[in-house]
Design a protein around this motif. Structure first.
Motif, PDB file in Angstrom:
ATOM      1  N   UNK A  28       0.821  -1.212   0.000  1.00  0.00           N
ATOM      2  CA  UNK A  28       0.000   0.000   0.000  1.00  0.00           C
ATOM      3  C   UNK A  28       0.853   1.259   0.000  1.00  0.00           C
ATOM      4  N   UNK A  29       1.873   1.263   0.872  1.00  0.00           N
ATOM      5  CA  UNK A  29       2.748   2.429   1.030  1.00  0.00           C
ATOM      6  C   UNK A  29       4.197   1.936   1.047  1.00  0.00           C
ATOM      7  N   UNK A  30       4.825   1.825  -0.116  1.00  0.00           N
ATOM      8  CA  UNK A  30       6.180   1.280  -0.175  1.00  0.00           C
ATOM      9  C   UNK A  30       7.177   2.000   0.727  1.00  0.00           C
ATOM     10  N   UNK A  31       7.003   3.290   0.948  1.00  0.00           N
ATOM     11  CA  UNK A  31       7.953   4.018   1.791  1.00  0.00           C
ATOM     12  C   UNK A  31       7.819   3.669   3.268  1.00  0.00           C
ATOM     13  N   UNK A  32       6.764   2.943   3.632  1.00  0.00           N
ATOM     14  CA  UNK A  32       6.608   2.502   5.015  1.00  0.00           C
ATOM     15  C   UNK A  32       6.995   1.033   5.185  1.00  0.00           C
ATOM     16  N   UNK A  33       7.568   0.447   4.149  1.00  0.00           N
ATOM     17  CA  UNK A  33       7.934  -0.969   4.196  1.00  0.00           C
ATOM     18  C   UNK A  33       8.892  -1.245   5.350  1.00  0.00           C
ATOM     19  N   UNK A  34       8.580  -2.288   6.116  1.00  0.00           N
ATOM     20  CA  UNK A  34       9.428  -2.706   7.225  1.00  0.00           C
ATOM     21  C   UNK A  34       9.311  -1.868   8.474  1.00  0.00           C
ATOM     22  N   UNK A  35       8.443  -0.875   8.478  1.00  0.00           N
ATOM     23  CA  UNK A  35       8.358   0.030   9.623  1.00  0.00           C
ATOM     24  C   UNK A  35       7.218  -0.343  10.583  1.00  0.00           C
ATOM     25  N   UNK A  36       6.188  -1.022  10.063  1.00  0.00           N
ATOM     26  CA  UNK A  36       5.040  -1.355  10.902  1.00  0.00           C
ATOM     27  C   UNK A  36       4.591  -2.783  10.583  1.00  0.00           C
ATOM     28  N   UNK A  37       4.283  -3.523  11.613  1.00  0.00           N
ATOM     29  CA  UNK A  37       3.908  -4.923  11.447  1.00  0.00           C
ATOM     30  C   UNK A  37       2.430  -5.107  11.150  1.00  0.00           C
ATOM     31  N   UNK A  38       1.601  -4.270  11.734  1.00  0.00           N
ATOM     32  CA  UNK A  38       0.160  -4.409  11.571  1.00  0.00           C
ATOM     33  C   UNK A  38      -0.487  -3.049  11.385  1.00  0.00           C
ATOM     34  N   UNK A  39      -1.634  -3.061  10.740  1.00  0.00           N
ATOM     35  CA  UNK A  39      -2.360  -1.822  10.545  1.00  0.00           C
ATOM     36  C   UNK A  39      -3.816  -2.098  10.216  1.00  0.00           C
ATOM     37  N   UNK A  40      -4.556  -1.032   9.975  1.00  0.00           N
ATOM     38  CA  UNK A  40      -5.955  -1.096   9.587  1.00  0.00           C
ATOM     39  C   UNK A  40      -6.126  -0.277   8.314  1.00  0.00           C
ATOM     40  N   UNK A  41      -6.766  -0.855   7.319  1.00  0.00           N
ATOM     41  CA  UNK A  41      -7.070  -0.131   6.096  1.00  0.00           C
ATOM     42  C   UNK A  41      -8.564   0.150   6.050  1.00  0.00           C
ATOM     43  N   UNK A  42      -8.919   1.417   5.869  1.00  0.00           N
ATOM     44  CA  UNK A  42     -10.311   1.841   5.700  1.00  0.00           C
ATOM     45  C   UNK A  42     -10.497   2.139   4.212  1.00  0.00           C
ATOM     46  N   UNK A  43     -10.876   1.145   3.409  1.00  0.00           N
ATOM     47  CA  UNK A  43     -10.802   1.296   1.951  1.00  0.00           C
ATOM     48  C   UNK A  43     -11.800   2.271   1.349  1.00  0.00           C
ATOM     49  N   UNK A  44     -12.890   2.561   2.032  1.00  0.00           N
ATOM     50  CA  UNK A  44     -13.934   3.404   1.453  1.00  0.00           C
ATOM     51  C   UNK A  44     -13.783   4.880   1.796  1.00  0.00           C
ATOM     52  N   UNK A  45     -12.707   5.245   2.470  1.00  0.00           N
ATOM     53  CA  UNK A  45     -12.510   6.651   2.821  1.00  0.00           C
ATOM     54  C   UNK A  45     -11.735   7.382   1.721  1.00  0.00           C
ATOM     55  N   UNK A  46     -11.720   8.695   1.823  1.00  0.00           N
ATOM     56  CA  UNK A  46     -11.126   9.524   0.770  1.00  0.00           C
ATOM     57  C   UNK A  46     -10.513  10.770   1.401  1.00  0.00           C
TER      58      UNK A  46
END
Length: 333
Positions: A117-135
């Motif tokens: 999703x965000x290549x520049x954050x690769x390896x920095x966070x193990x888990x997250x939440x994606x809210x796909x319908x937001x803008x």
């Protein structure tokens, strides 16, 4: 029907659009010299009703879930539909769980999907939440686009004018925020930075959870990033404080170290109007309809408030009601 709208912030502009779309002859009066400079100018522009539900009441989600559609229709090309990513450092995993339990509309993502999703954050966070319908959108560009569209359909703008000196209208819409001098309103100060760095790219707003100082970073064009989070119970309109600057920058660097080398191209603070319950209101007092109390949800809730205001203006009665109560009654009807 001739309608005067007081205030050219996001509430006033959205109300102008709804009224003009229904056939009213609309004039917008703004005491400031030009568009901008108000609380709307310093907003994050996140159209994130499910994320906001984590700390806000259900009406914020109910009233805000269609905001992205409204903005896309009113200002084509201004809305980016890429969702919202919420992350936390491993030591703050509990914050992520708490956020997930209070907010819906998300799915869990692991380290590999965060990197996709965000290549520049690769390896920095193990888990997250994606809210796909937001803008999200850029508030300044969206306001300028809405202003231009309103002018093109015949809405008149008068800048540098006190509305008390203007007469000859059938109805008035008061969208002046803190300037309305409502005793029930309180000011909530928000501070923000705009950083520039070519070393970071983000496709969507990213929220970094922290038990003491949560942060959001919203991408703008040209490798610019709006960084914010503060909510201070204050009506001070002074510059960003040193404490807030340190905390915002520290949190931004925790999201990505490259923000430590970013240029600070702007700082700003605004006072957002809020009622005791932190929910907006649309009220009618004789020939004046008041829209106020958008708190930290200006771009998210302004379209729904504008629709309510327009419905009141074109009705034959003079209701006085909380906007969220109106919505609740319609939902249950």
């Amino acid at each position: 029907m001739r309608v005067l709208i007081k205030g050219a912030g996001v509430a006033g502009l959205t109300a102008a659009f709804e009224l003009a779309s229904r056939g009213a002859a609309v004039t917008v009066v703004e005491i400031g010299p030009s568009l901008g400079g108000n609380a709307s100018w310093f907003a994050g522009g996140m159209l994130a009703p499910w994320c906001e539900r984590e700390s806000a009441e259900q009406p914020v989600l109910d009233l805000g879930r269609d905001a992205a559609d409204w903005w896309e229709a009113a200002t084509p090309g201004q809305v980016t539909r890429a969702g919202t990513l919420v992350v936390a450092a491993p030591r703050d995993a509990g914050e992520l769980e708490r956020f997930a339990s209070r907010a819906g509309g998300h799915r869990r993502v692991d380290e590999d999907e965060i990197a996709l999703l965000e290549p520049d954050l690769a390896g920095r966070f193990r888990r997250g939440l994606l809210f796909p319908d937001e803008a999200h959108l850029d508030p300044r560009q969206a306001m300028a686009a809405l202003h231009d569209r309103l002018a093109a359909i015949g809405v008149e703008f008068r800048f540098g004018v006190d509305a008390r000196q203007v007469s000859g209208f059938d109805r008035r819409i008061d969208c002046t925020g803190m300037a309305a001098l409502d005793d029930q309103l309180r000011g909530v100060r928000g501070e923000m930075l705009i950083l520039h760095t070519p070393d970071v790219s983000l496709s969507r707003p990213v929220r970094l959870l922290h038990p003491r100082f949560p942060l959001y970073v919203v991408p703008r064009t040209g490798h610019r990033f709006m960084v914010g989070a503060t909510m201070i119970e204050s009506q001070s309109t002074g510059p960003v404080t040193a404490r807030s600057m340190i905390e915002l920058l520290s949190a931004a660097c925790a999201l990505h170290p490259a923000f430590g080398e970013a240029g600070i191209i702007e700082t700003g603070a605004s006072v957002r109007p809020a009622f005791p319950d932190n929910l907006p209101r649309v009220e009618a007092h004789g020939g004046t309809v008041v829209v106020n109390g958008l708190y930290r949800h200006g771009f998210l809730l302004a379209p729904a408030m504008a629709r309510l205001a327009a419905e009141i203006v074109f009705s034959h009665d003079k209701p006085e009601e909380l906007a969220h109560e109106t919505h609740r009654q319609r939902q249950s009807a």
